[in-house]
Design a protein around this motif. Structure first.
Motif, PDB file in Angstrom:
ATOM      1  N   ARG A 141      37.655  25.972  49.571  1.00  0.00           N
ATOM      2  CA  ARG A 141      38.581  24.892  49.030  1.00  0.00           C
ATOM      3  C   ARG A 141      38.152  25.601  47.145  1.00  0.00           C
ATOM      4  N   VAL A 142      36.827  25.307  46.868  1.00  0.00           N
ATOM      5  CA  VAL A 142      36.384  25.230  45.684  1.00  0.00           C
ATOM      6  C   VAL A 142      36.872  26.533  45.157  1.00  0.00           C
ATOM      7  N   ASN A 143      37.495  27.605  45.498  1.00  0.00           N
ATOM      8  CA  ASN A 143      37.642  28.815  45.108  1.00  0.00           C
ATOM      9  C   ASN A 143      39.382  28.948  44.930  1.00  0.00           C
ATOM     10  N   GLU A 144      39.814  28.219  45.577  1.00  0.00           N
ATOM     11  CA  GLU A 144      40.703  27.774  45.675  1.00  0.00           C
ATOM     12  C   GLU A 144      41.648  26.869  44.729  1.00  0.00           C
ATOM     13  N   LEU A 145      41.332  25.694  43.831  1.00  0.00           N
ATOM     14  CA  LEU A 145      40.688  24.833  42.954  1.00  0.00           C
ATOM     15  C   LEU A 145      40.477  25.742  41.755  1.00  0.00           C
ATOM     16  N   ASN A 169      43.232  25.437  38.495  1.00  0.00           N
ATOM     17  CA  ASN A 169      42.579  24.969  37.391  1.00  0.00           C
ATOM     18  C   ASN A 169      42.009  26.362  36.274  1.00  0.00           C
ATOM     19  N   ASP A 170      42.380  27.317  36.395  1.00  0.00           N
ATOM     20  CA  ASP A 170      42.183  28.293  35.329  1.00  0.00           C
ATOM     21  C   ASP A 170      40.635  28.811  34.889  1.00  0.00           C
ATOM     22  N   CYS A 171      40.079  28.315  35.866  1.00  0.00           N
ATOM     23  CA  CYS A 171      38.586  28.778  35.490  1.00  0.00           C
ATOM     24  C   CYS A 171      38.205  29.770  35.212  1.00  0.00           C
ATOM     25  N   THR A 172      37.056  30.110  34.175  1.00  0.00           N
ATOM     26  CA  THR A 172      36.542  31.365  34.158  1.00  0.00           C
ATOM     27  C   THR A 172      36.168  32.128  35.958  1.00  0.00           C
ATOM     28  N   LEU A 173      35.675  32.899  34.750  1.00  0.00           N
ATOM     29  CA  LEU A 173      34.999  34.144  35.777  1.00  0.00           C
ATOM     30  C   LEU A 173      33.450  33.687  35.887  1.00  0.00           C
TER      31      LEU A 173
END
Length: 182
Positions: A41-45, A49-53
Motif C-alpha cells: 500500500r505504501v508503494n501505491e501511495l 504522491n510523486d515520491c522520489t526513489l
C-alpha cells in the motif's frame, strides 16, 4: 538499500509470521502479513504522491521494520527503534520515522484527556521527520484495519490537525484524491 538484503533482518522478519494480531484491529492474520500489506500500500501511495526513489525506498523499508519489535513480545514502537542498530540502521531521519509512526494514537488520547500536543511538540515532530512521509505511512499502516484508514479516529484527527495547522507542507494524495480536511 532494501532492508530485505540484510540477512539478520530477514531472519527476524520471518519470525513475524508467528505474531498474531488482534482481529478487532487487523484483518491480517499475523504481523508479517500486515507488514507486507502495508509495504504494498505504501508503494501505491508513494507513486500517487510523486515520491522520489529515495522516499519510496524509505517508505518501503519503514513498512517492513515498523513493527519488528513485536517479535520480542511488545507492540511498543520503542522496541522496533531499539532493534534497528542490529540491522545497521542508524540514520536519524529513518529511525525517527519508526519511532513516531504511531504518534497519532497517543496524541489523540492526550487530546481526549484535554492535553492536546502543543505547537512546540508539533514543531519538534516536524523538525525530526518528513511529515509527508509520516502521513503517507500512517494511511498505509491502516490498510488491514476494519473500515479502512478513514475509520481510524486517531489518524483522522492527526491528519486534520497536520493540515489545519499547516504542519504538512504539501497535501497528500490517497486513491487519487487530495486529502484535505476529512
Amino acid at each position: 538499500m532494501d532492508i530485505l538484503d540484510n540477512e539478520i533482518f530477514r531472519n527476524d522478519y520471518e519470525k513475524m509470521k508467528s505474531i498474531s494480531l488482534n482481529p478487532i484491529n487487523h484483518t491480517a492474520v499475523n504481523a508479517y502479513e500486515h507488514s507486507e500489506l502495508v509495504q504494498k500500500r505504501v508503494n501505491e501511495l508513494a507513486e500517487q504522491n510523486d515520491c522520489t526513489l529515495e522516499e519510496k525506498e524509505i517508505l518501503s523499508n519503514l513498512a517492513r521494520v515498523h513493527d519488528i519489535g513485536k517479535i520480542s513480545g511488545t507492540a511498543n514502537p520503542a522496541k522496533s527503534v531499539e532493534m534497528l542498530t542490529q540491522y545497521g540502521i542508524v540514520d536519524d531521519k529513518f529511525v525517527n520515522l519508526v519511532k513516531y509512526h504511531d504518534t497519532n494514537l497517543p496524541w489523540f488520547i492526550a487530546v481526549q484527556k484535554g492535553q492536546a500536543p502543543s505547537d512546540k511538540a508539533w514543531r519538534k515532530l516536524t523538525s525530526t521527520i518528513n511529515m509527508k512521509l509520516l502521513c503517507i505511512f500512517m494511511v498505509a499502516d491502516r490498510i488491514d484495519c476494519p473500515g479502512s484508514w478513514k475509520a481510524n479516529e486517531a489518524l483522522i484527527w492527526f491528519l486534520n490537525e497536520a493540515i489545519k495547522k499547516q504542519w504538512l507542507n504539501e497535501p497528500i494524495i490517497v486513491d487519487n484524491e487530495f486529502i484535505e480536511e476529512i
